[in-house]
Design a protein around this motif. Structure first.
Motif, PDB file in Angstrom:
ATOM      1  N   HIS A  95       0.836  -1.195   0.000  1.00  0.00           N
ATOM      2  CA  HIS A  95       0.000   0.000   0.000  1.00  0.00           C
ATOM      3  C   HIS A  95       0.870   1.244   0.000  1.00  0.00           C
ATOM      4  O   HIS A  95       2.087   1.172   0.190  1.00  0.00           O
ATOM      5  N   LEU A  96       0.222   2.382  -0.191  1.00  0.00           N
ATOM      6  CA  LEU A  96       0.925   3.658  -0.269  1.00  0.00           C
ATOM      7  C   LEU A  96      -0.028   4.727   0.261  1.00  0.00           C
ATOM      8  O   LEU A  96      -1.159   4.826  -0.192  1.00  0.00           O
ATOM      9  N   HIS A  97       0.439   5.500   1.228  1.00  0.00           N
ATOM     10  CA  HIS A  97      -0.454   6.438   1.910  1.00  0.00           C
ATOM     11  C   HIS A  97      -0.769   7.677   1.070  1.00  0.00           C
ATOM     12  O   HIS A  97      -1.859   8.229   1.165  1.00  0.00           O
ATOM     13  N   GLY A  98       0.167   8.114   0.270  1.00  0.00           N
ATOM     14  CA  GLY A  98      -0.080   9.277  -0.571  1.00  0.00           C
ATOM     15  C   GLY A  98      -0.150  10.581   0.210  1.00  0.00           C
ATOM     16  O   GLY A  98      -0.069  10.611   1.434  1.00  0.00           O
ATOM     17  N   MET A 151       6.961  19.218  -7.521  1.00  0.00           N
ATOM     18  CA  MET A 151       7.098  17.820  -7.107  1.00  0.00           C
ATOM     19  C   MET A 151       5.798  17.061  -7.371  1.00  0.00           C
ATOM     20  O   MET A 151       4.711  17.551  -7.108  1.00  0.00           O
ATOM     21  N   ARG A 152       5.920  15.828  -7.886  1.00  0.00           N
ATOM     22  CA  ARG A 152       4.742  15.010  -8.165  1.00  0.00           C
ATOM     23  C   ARG A 152       4.353  14.178  -6.949  1.00  0.00           C
ATOM     24  O   ARG A 152       5.183  13.878  -6.086  1.00  0.00           O
ATOM     25  N   PHE A 153       3.076  13.793  -6.925  1.00  0.00           N
ATOM     26  CA  PHE A 153       2.550  13.014  -5.810  1.00  0.00           C
ATOM     27  C   PHE A 153       2.093  11.634  -6.287  1.00  0.00           C
ATOM     28  O   PHE A 153       1.493  11.491  -7.358  1.00  0.00           O
ATOM     29  N   ALA A 154       2.378  10.636  -5.472  1.00  0.00           N
ATOM     30  CA  ALA A 154       2.004   9.263  -5.790  1.00  0.00           C
ATOM     31  C   ALA A 154       0.525   9.022  -5.502  1.00  0.00           C
ATOM     32  O   ALA A 154      -0.132   9.795  -4.810  1.00  0.00           O
ATOM     33  N   ARG A 155       0.013   7.933  -6.040  1.00  0.00           N
ATOM     34  CA  ARG A 155      -1.366   7.551  -5.803  1.00  0.00           C
ATOM     35  C   ARG A 155      -1.551   7.048  -4.377  1.00  0.00           C
ATOM     36  O   ARG A 155      -0.607   6.592  -3.733  1.00  0.00           O
ATOM     37  N   ASP A 156      -2.774   7.120  -3.890  1.00  0.00           N
ATOM     38  CA  ASP A 156      -3.132   6.591  -2.577  1.00  0.00           C
ATOM     39  C   ASP A 156      -3.624   5.161  -2.780  1.00  0.00           C
ATOM     40  O   ASP A 156      -4.626   4.941  -3.453  1.00  0.00           O
ATOM     41  N   ILE A 157      -2.899   4.197  -2.198  1.00  0.00           N
ATOM     42  CA  ILE A 157      -3.255   2.790  -2.352  1.00  0.00           C
ATOM     43  C   ILE A 157      -3.475   2.206  -0.966  1.00  0.00           C
ATOM     44  O   ILE A 157      -2.529   1.979  -0.209  1.00  0.00           O
ATOM     45  N   ALA A 158      -4.724   1.973  -0.594  1.00  0.00           N
ATOM     46  CA  ALA A 158      -5.028   1.424   0.732  1.00  0.00           C
ATOM     47  C   ALA A 158      -4.664  -0.050   0.790  1.00  0.00           C
ATOM     48  O   ALA A 158      -4.793  -0.778  -0.202  1.00  0.00           O
ATOM     49  N   ASP A 159      -4.226  -0.516   1.981  1.00  0.00           N
ATOM     50  CA  ASP A 159      -3.846  -1.926   2.103  1.00  0.00           C
ATOM     51  C   ASP A 159      -5.058  -2.847   2.144  1.00  0.00           C
ATOM     52  O   ASP A 159      -4.924  -4.061   2.012  1.00  0.00           O
ATOM     53  N   ALA A 190       7.398   8.618   2.830  1.00  0.00           N
ATOM     54  CA  ALA A 190       5.938   8.568   2.820  1.00  0.00           C
ATOM     55  C   ALA A 190       5.347   8.196   1.471  1.00  0.00           C
ATOM     56  O   ALA A 190       4.155   7.891   1.387  1.00  0.00           O
ATOM     57  N   GLN A 191       6.140   8.226   0.389  1.00  0.00           N
ATOM     58  CA  GLN A 191       5.600   7.898  -0.928  1.00  0.00           C
ATOM     59  C   GLN A 191       6.156   6.576  -1.475  1.00  0.00           C
ATOM     60  O   GLN A 191       6.196   6.371  -2.684  1.00  0.00           O
ATOM     61  N   LEU A 192       6.522   5.687  -0.577  1.00  0.00           N
ATOM     62  CA  LEU A 192       6.991   4.367  -0.970  1.00  0.00           C
ATOM     63  C   LEU A 192       5.877   3.336  -0.802  1.00  0.00           C
ATOM     64  O   LEU A 192       5.186   3.315   0.225  1.00  0.00           O
ATOM     65  N   VAL A 193       5.713   2.464  -1.795  1.00  0.00           N
ATOM     66  CA  VAL A 193       4.845   1.301  -1.617  1.00  0.00           C
ATOM     67  C   VAL A 193       5.508   0.375  -0.603  1.00  0.00           C
ATOM     68  O   VAL A 193       6.704   0.087  -0.698  1.00  0.00           O
TER      69      VAL A 193
END
Length: 217
Positions: A95-98, A151-159, A190-193
Motif C-alpha cells: 500500500h501507499l499512503h499518498g 514535485m509530483r505526488f504518488a497515488r493513494d493505495i489502501a492496504d 511517505a511515498q513508498l509502496v
C-alpha cells in the motif's frame, strides 16, 4: 521544504533502543495488553501504547534525530506511536499512503517502524520500488505547499482496497525485504509502496510513528 527524494528514501537506525529499554518496553506493553484485553480486529489495526512506553520510544527518536535528519532534513515533528501485533496468517498488503492535501501543515515526510519482536518465520517488512508511471498522479506541488514546487505526488493505495488496487499486481516492481538487526528501526519515505509479508510462524510485534515537517497539532 519537503523534497521528493525524502519521500522515497529508506534509512536504518541501528541501536535505536538499548537492550534495557527494549526489555522495559516489552514489559510495559505486555502489562497493558493484559489490562486492556486488546486483540487486533485485523492485521492493520493498531493500539496506542501507554505514556511510559511512549516516553521510551520518544527518547529513542530524540537520540536518533541527527541521523534521521541527514536523510530526511525536513523532519521537525513526531506523532505518538502505534503498536501492531501480527500472528500466523496475518499480512499487510502493499500500500501507499499518498499526500491528500499538500497545502496543509504538518505533512508526513516518512515513517519509522521498530520491530519489538520478529516472527519466527515470515513477517518481513518490505518496500516496493518501480519505474512505472502507474503509481503516480498528475498532481504537482504548488508554490504555497509544504513541498518543493513542481514535485509530483504518488497515488493513494489502501492496504485493504481489495479489487480497487488489483492494478498494482500488474505493475512490475522490485521488492526490498528487510531483516534488521535487533534494536534497529527502519525509516521509510511517505511515498513508498510498502507492506508486511505473511507471518508463517510466531508473532510479529512492531511500533510505528510518523515523522512530520512540523510539530503535530
Amino acid at each position: 521544504m519537503i523534497h521528493l527524494t525524502e519521500t522515497l528514501a529508506v534509512h536504518t537506525i541501528e541501536g535505536f533502543l538499548t537492550p534495557d529499554e527494549t526489555s522495559q518496553l516489552t514489559k510495559l506493553l505486555d502489562d497493558h495488553l493484559v489490562a486492556a484485553g486488546w486483540v487486533p480486529e485485523r492485521p492493520r489495526a493498531g493500539m496506542v501504547p501507554p505514556e511510559a512506553a511512549q516516553e521510551i520510544l520518544m527518547a529513542g527518536i530524540e537520540r536518533a534525530m541527527p541521523a534521521i535528519r541527514r536523510v530526511f532534513p525536513s523532519v521537525a515533528g513526531v506523532t505518538p506511536w502505534d503498536y501492531h501485533d501480527l500472528g500466523p496468517g496475518d499480512r499487510i498488503d502493499p500500500h501507499l499512503h499518498g499526500v491528500h492535501e499538500p497545502d496543509k501543515r504538518p505533512q508526513r515526510v516518512a515513517r519509522v517502524a521498530f520491530h519489538l519482536q520478529e516472527a519466527e518465520r515470515g513477517g518481513q517488512f518490505y518496500v516496493d520500488t518501480c519505474s512505472s508511471d502507474a503509481v503516480w498522479t498528475d498532481r504537482t506541488a504548488g508554490p504555497g505547499s509544504a513541498f518543493l514546487p513542481g514535485m509530483r505526488f504518488a497515488r493513494d493505495i489502501a492496504d485493504d482496497a481489495g479489487p480497487e488496487a488489483a492494478w498494482l499486481n500488474d505493475v512490475p516492481r522490485t521488492r526490498w525485504t528487510s531483516a534488521p538487526p535487533a534494536g534497529t528501526a527502519v525509516v521509510y519515505g511517505a511515498q513508498l509502496v510498502h507492506g508486511v509479508e505473511t507471518v508463517v510462524e510466531g508473532r510479529l510485534r512492531k511500533l510505528i510513528t510518523n515523522l512530520l515537517d512540523a510539530p503535530p497539532r
